[in-house]
Design an enzyme around this catalytic site. Sequence first.
Site, PDB file in Angstrom:
ATOM      1  N   THR A  20      43.877  37.500  30.550  1.00  0.00           N
ATOM      2  CA  THR A  20      43.930  38.353  29.269  1.00  0.00           C
ATOM      3  C   THR A  20      44.674  39.456  29.347  1.00  0.00           C
ATOM      4  OG1 THR A  20      42.411  39.493  28.051  1.00  0.00           O
ATOM      5  CG2 THR A  20      41.519  38.961  30.199  1.00  0.00           C
ATOM      6  N   SER A  41      34.978  44.991  30.691  1.00  0.00           N
ATOM      7  CA  SER A  41      33.636  44.199  30.608  1.00  0.00           C
ATOM      8  C   SER A  41      33.577  43.222  31.411  1.00  0.00           C
ATOM      9  CB  SER A  41      33.461  43.225  29.266  1.00  0.00           C
ATOM     10  OG  SER A  41      34.419  42.035  29.284  1.00  0.00           O
ATOM     11  N   TYR A  92      33.255  40.337  31.580  1.00  0.00           N
ATOM     12  CA  TYR A  92      34.134  39.111  31.388  1.00  0.00           C
ATOM     13  C   TYR A  92      35.477  39.580  31.702  1.00  0.00           C
ATOM     14  CZ  TYR A  92      37.865  37.249  28.640  1.00  0.00           C
ATOM     15  OH  TYR A  92      39.110  36.362  28.332  1.00  0.00           O
ATOM     16  N   HIS A  93      35.899  40.550  31.325  1.00  0.00           N
ATOM     17  CA  HIS A  93      37.380  40.880  31.583  1.00  0.00           C
ATOM     18  C   HIS A  93      37.789  40.952  33.293  1.00  0.00           C
ATOM     19  CE1 HIS A  93      37.484  42.108  27.394  1.00  0.00           C
ATOM     20  NE2 HIS A  93      38.763  41.672  27.315  1.00  0.00           N
ATOM     21  N   LYS A 121      38.277  37.995  34.912  1.00  0.00           N
ATOM     22  CA  LYS A 121      39.690  37.252  34.687  1.00  0.00           C
ATOM     23  C   LYS A 121      40.460  38.049  35.956  1.00  0.00           C
ATOM     24  CE  LYS A 121      39.713  34.743  31.186  1.00  0.00           C
ATOM     25  NZ  LYS A 121      40.050  33.209  31.081  1.00  0.00           N
TER      26      LYS A 121
END
Lengths: 394, 394
Positions: free
Chosen positions: B144, B179, B181-182, B185
């Site tokens: 991302t 976040s 989530y980020h 990644k």
Amino acid sequence: MRILVLGGDGYLGWPTALHLSRRGHDVGVVDNFVRRQYDHEMGVDSLVPVLGLGQRLRVWNEVSGFTVESFVGDLTDAAFVDATLERFEPDTVVHFAEQRSAPYSMIDRRHAVYTQVNNVVGTLNLLYAIAERDPSIHLVKLGTMGEYGTPNIDIEEGFIEITHKGRTDLLPYPKQPGSFYHLSKVHDSHNIQFACRVWGLRATDLNQGVVYGQETDETTLHPGLATRFDYDGVFGTVLNRFCVQAVVGHPLTVHGKGGQTRGMLDIRDTLACVELALLHPAAPGEFRVFNQFTESFSVRQMADLVAGAHSGPVSIEHIDDPRVEKEEHYYRAAHTKLLDLGLVPHLLDNSTLRGLLAVAERHRDRVDLTAIGATVDWRRTASSLPTAGVALAR
Amino acid sequence: MRILVLGGDGYLGWPTALHLSRRGHDVGVVDNFVRRQYDHEMGVDSLVPVLGLGQRLRVWNEVSGFTVESFVGDLTDAAFVDATLERFEPDTVVHFAEQRSAPYSMIDRRHAVYTQVNNVVGTLNLLYAIAERDPSIHLVKLGTMGEYGTPNIDIEEGFIEITHKGRTDLLPYPKQPGSFYHLSKVHDSHNIQFACRVWGLRATDLNQGVVYGQETDETTLHPGLATRFDYDGVFGTVLNRFCVQAVVGHPLTVHGKGGQTRGMLDIRDTLACVELALLHPAAPGEFRVFNQFTESFSVRQMADLVAGAHSGPVSIEHIDDPRVEKEEHYYRAAHTKLLDLGLVPHLLDNSTLRGLLAVAERHRDRVDLTAIGATVDWRRTASSLPTAGVALAR
């Protein structure tokens, strides 16, 4: 100050807890004894015998008059982490409680996944517990100089000012870690920095070099206060291993050309650095990084130093490097922030080396020669260990 | 080419699988249906109804004549990953199979830990399976643009040349994800780069921007081939959400000042980019990064675009930003590597916007207004969701 030492039964956690206790702090230790379980799994043992945690806490109390409380549990158990913070109410949490061996993380898939999940989830649970219970708790987290890898520019302390296409910003130093273990520490650093940003936590990431030594001012007060000494191919680190090899007449095994240069420090300086960090805490919301080492040596230099300090004959043998790393490279890393706080380093002189060799000499009858070899091959996805039992298939 | 699409039942995995199948590749899809489970957990549903995977694979076979094989299982199950590679023998693995919502990862501790463990372990298992079974398999991994955050210098594609104290090196671009989530990644990217280095794997990390759109050349061939359209506060992304808000007469909710600028792309360009990456694979041992977006817009600009394209009246409302992010910032990110390979972007023009608004209009009776709000607060360690049931305590 109320200080909780996570991983307080380990090589560095134990003497750190004693050091802080002797300085008059209220110290608690947390451990799940998985480090002792790795010994069973690997079929090896600490060169220096160590008592169980309960026993040595009693010895400490008898010797020093100080009491250190212990909490037994696993950081991947969020309820345990939260209950421990609730019960102890620390001002500072010193976090040593991670799987800390690069070769262990590279044994196979299962060990890689274990290392990353154990380290990352333990630290995430801790961040949440601190944020929910008391965001003013200062987190002092052990990272590693290995997070940086070996870039062809100077390594700075956590952040680097980059000027690019006419604009400038201070950004996290790019990371090039060399094992799934080192990667887990990089993941932790990113997670902790984020938690400081969104929840206002305060954290110090101590990017520590390779530690040598086994004796501190506290552990030498009584034989029952000794900390571990690892010389095996999985958990042993280079200088301690060279001393054992010298004492038992084994060639000092240098990986490849031996030009791999690393920041090193004396175990007594680990204790001093942690104390300096917690006496001068990060500000609320601040994520700061200290490079925690005192001198840099190449592997070949370390072998020569040990050979020079040992009274008997020593040979040096170059073996194929089991790791994927540069065998010769540029290495210059900043490490001024702890000096600025007042660190007075113990440098690696002949007296320190002779002390280390004396520890190895004292316990030479406990050396298992089959455990010394570097048996974990970075280029393979699964390695077997000569001292360990037959593992079940993945 | 034999291509395995992981997460092939999801918003982008499904149309990617159809696109590659129609181009004559042998395509398999892997999914564990956890994305559908999140809908149940969150108490929401895709705006556009979607068939079950088995049903829509049958529709695809009837419409196109092509067969896509499906594998049902979880990437955190290493034996499943290995058996799937053994059975399908892919040339390329396209990896969409991660928890992909920033707000979902920020709901509470449990969701943060789940997101990081799920994403990191799934990818680790995949790396090991590829290395053990066939290191020549090309891994095309969805990353991302959020990995970079919003630095005050230009963002490059994965790496940046840094000159520092008279020396120069090409290093991984510093990451400042926003976040858990980020962050997952970012962890993946570091792990994948390492696997390429030690095992000679070949990987392309597609740092994708925010995707908009719902229709592709394949999904429009039959209503049963539709892919999901998420507009809720947890899984919905900004442009799709604005279109739904416009159609139902809800103010377009802009977080804070709306100066947050992000790279964006049309869903059809996702398919084209993935195909370009796999037709031009990374070299053995190479870890390369493509920034996969076509245009940058601020949130405020997007709101204005939607307001301009919608036939009815639209109001814009600024709400407190639930995220911890810069509401105004410099943003200039390179994205030339996919253009160099031949990408011809679909830009965000009025016809595209009207197409999106038409999708929302067609299904406006399915909109749940209580699901639209941004209910996950970055500054809190636990948020509750109006549409979800009462969760058990952590």
